[in-house]
Design an enzyme around this catalytic site. Structure first.
Site: not given
Ligand SMILES: NC(=O)c1ccc[n+]([C@@H]2O[C@H](COP(=O)([O-])OP(=O)(O)OC[C@H]3O[C@@H](n4cnc5c(N)ncnc54)[C@H](OP(=O)(O)O)[C@@H]3O)[C@@H](O)[C@H]2O)c1
Ligand SMILES: *[C@@H]1O[C@H](CO)[C@@H](O)[C@H](O)[C@H]1NC(C)=O
Ligand SMILES: *[C@@H]1O[C@H](CO)[C@@H](O)[C@H](O)[C@H]1NC(C)=O
Ligand SMILES: *[C@@H]1O[C@H](CO)[C@@H](O)[C@H](O)[C@H]1NC(C)=O
Length: 339
Positions: A71, A76, A105, A138
């Site tokens: 994704d 980004y 997106k 988006h």
């Molecule tokens: N459509 C939209 O508007 C929108 C908005 C926000 C995000 N997104 C998409 O969603 C993706 C994920 O979103 P997000 O980064 O906000 O949320 P997330 O994946 O819930 O949280 C990411 C955090 O979790 C940590 N992490 C991952 N796996 C883990 C585990 N097993 N144990 C402990 N910590 C863990 C990562 O750290 P480490 O890297 O250190 O593991 C990072 O700091 C984005 O990359 C993007 O592609 C879309």
């Protein structure tokens, strides 16, 4: 040991080590792998880009582990890294283009109907691809190129996405950050039905109503920020249950899993596709290892009991936009985007 038992054990071992997520049939006939690796690295004086090919290496390793869904998004600034990773994986024969599902997106500054095709063509160029698998709007909000609000109707933008699908530049089209009313209007007035809706979902933001509404119309729901308060996001902890939560830990222990793994599993069992981000190799492995157990209905209820409508992606600095999707708050945050 009988041959039959031996064959069964062998098959079980293969299923565990091959590590690919099952696929979900979309309403347009295409198939989406049920777990996606996200590539948004956060904001700090603009969007953060990874150093020394870190993200490229993570994506290449993800493909080796079995991930088949990536994704990204124009905003980004990671499409070039996705491109490098995919061409590396294709070159070494780890996978083929037709076996990887790439979601990207459209950014808000290209919402005029006739800007969509040009935007996607330019993104395909950065991605080094001839098509993406899913192109999402988006946000429902359009901006002018100078970041001032445009009142362009998202139905106009949707026509641009329909056109991009017709041209074969994307296999499927969908939306992100639409609320129920906006999605209902899209269903009523659009020609092509959206194949997917990507929204924020985690233990503190269960979104039962919007998820049932979308799913009842055959729209596949994708959950961003699926770990919610459990983990550090962009270096910050947020209030809410943690990985040692007394209600969650026993459930994780029962299956020999971690709390982040059962949080992903809870989404998978709601037929939601989690989209998470990690740059950590051991987490990349464990986050895929969620397809060999089932939570019971009772456990699903416990995981669903933390809901407090808490959103981390709440761009209140845009709340005066006519198509802002969320509830307005009294003191909006300052915009990290230059206006
Ligand atoms: N459509 C939209 O508007 C929108 C908005 C926000 C995000 N997104 C998409 O969603 C993706 C994920 O979103 P997000 O980064 O906000 O949320 P997330 O994946 O819930 O949280 C990411 C955090 O979790 C940590 N992490 C991952 N796996 C883990 C585990 N097993 N144990 C402990 N910590 C863990 C990562 O750290 P480490 O890297 O250190 O593991 C990072 O700091 C984005 O990359 C993007 O592609 C879309
Ligand atoms: C921003 O761009 C729009 C559309 O081109 C234009 O109408 C508007 O005056 C511009 N605003 C500023 C502050 O530059
Ligand atoms: C990577 O993840 C593992 C498992 O969660 C953790 O123990 C380790 O500290 C992490 N490494 C880094 C560099 O954050
Ligand atoms: C989980 O449930 C599904 C569907 O009910 C079933 O096919 C599968 O075998 C179960 N898996 C395990 C490990 O119990």
């Amino acid at each position: 040991m009988s041959t039959r038992v031996f064959v069964l054990m062998f098959l079980a071992l293969m299923a565990k080590t091959s590590g690919e997520a099952p696929k979900i049939k979309l309403n347009d006939g295409n198939e989406m792998p049920a777990l996606a690796l996200g590539t948004f690295l956060g904001m700090e004086n603009g969007v953060i880009v990874s150093k020394e090919n870190e993200l490229v290496n993570v994506i290449v390793e993800a493909i080796d582990i079995g991930y088949r869904h990536i994704d990204t998004a124009f905003i980004y600034n990671t499409e070039a890294e996705v491109s490098k990773a995919l061409s590396t994986a294709f070159d070494k024969g780890a996978t083929k283009r037709e076996d990887v599902f790439v979601t990207t997106k459209l950014w808000n500054t290209h919402h005029q109907c006739d800007e969509v095709e040009e935007a996607l063509r330019s993104q395909l160029n950065t991605l080094g691809l001839t098509y993406v698998d899913l192109y999402l709007m988006h946000w429902p909000m359009g901006f002018h190129s100078n970041n001032t609000y445009s009142d362009v109707d998202y139905m106009e933008t949707w026509k641009g996405l329909e056109n991009a699908k017709m041209l074969g530049l994307t296999k499927s089209i969908g939306v992100s950050n639409f609320n129920k009313e906006q999605l209902a209007r899209l269903l009523a007035e659009g020609y092509v039905k959206p194949a997917a809706l990507q929204i924020e979902i985690h233990l503190l933001n269960v979104e039962s109503e919007l998820v049932s509404f979308a799913q009842s119309h055959g729209i596949t729901v994708m959950a961003y920020s699926p770990f919610g308060s459990l983990v550090k996001r962009f270096g910050q902890m947020f209030p809410g249950p943690k990985c040692d939560d007394p209600a969650l830990l026993p459930i994780a222990n029962k299956y020999d899993k971690t709390v982040p793994q059962i949080a992903l599993r809870w989404l998978v069992q709601r037929n939601i596709v989690p989209v998470f981000k990690t740059l950590n190799h051991s987490r990349l492995k464990s986050n895929m290892d969620i397809f060999d157990f089932n939570l019971t209905d009772e456990e699903m209820k416990i995981l669903g009991s933390f809901d407090s409508d808490t959103k981390y992606t709440l761009p209140s600095f845009w709340q005066d936009h006519p198509h802002y999707p969320f509830k307005k708050i009294p003191k909006p945050l300052p915009s990290p985007f230059i206006n």
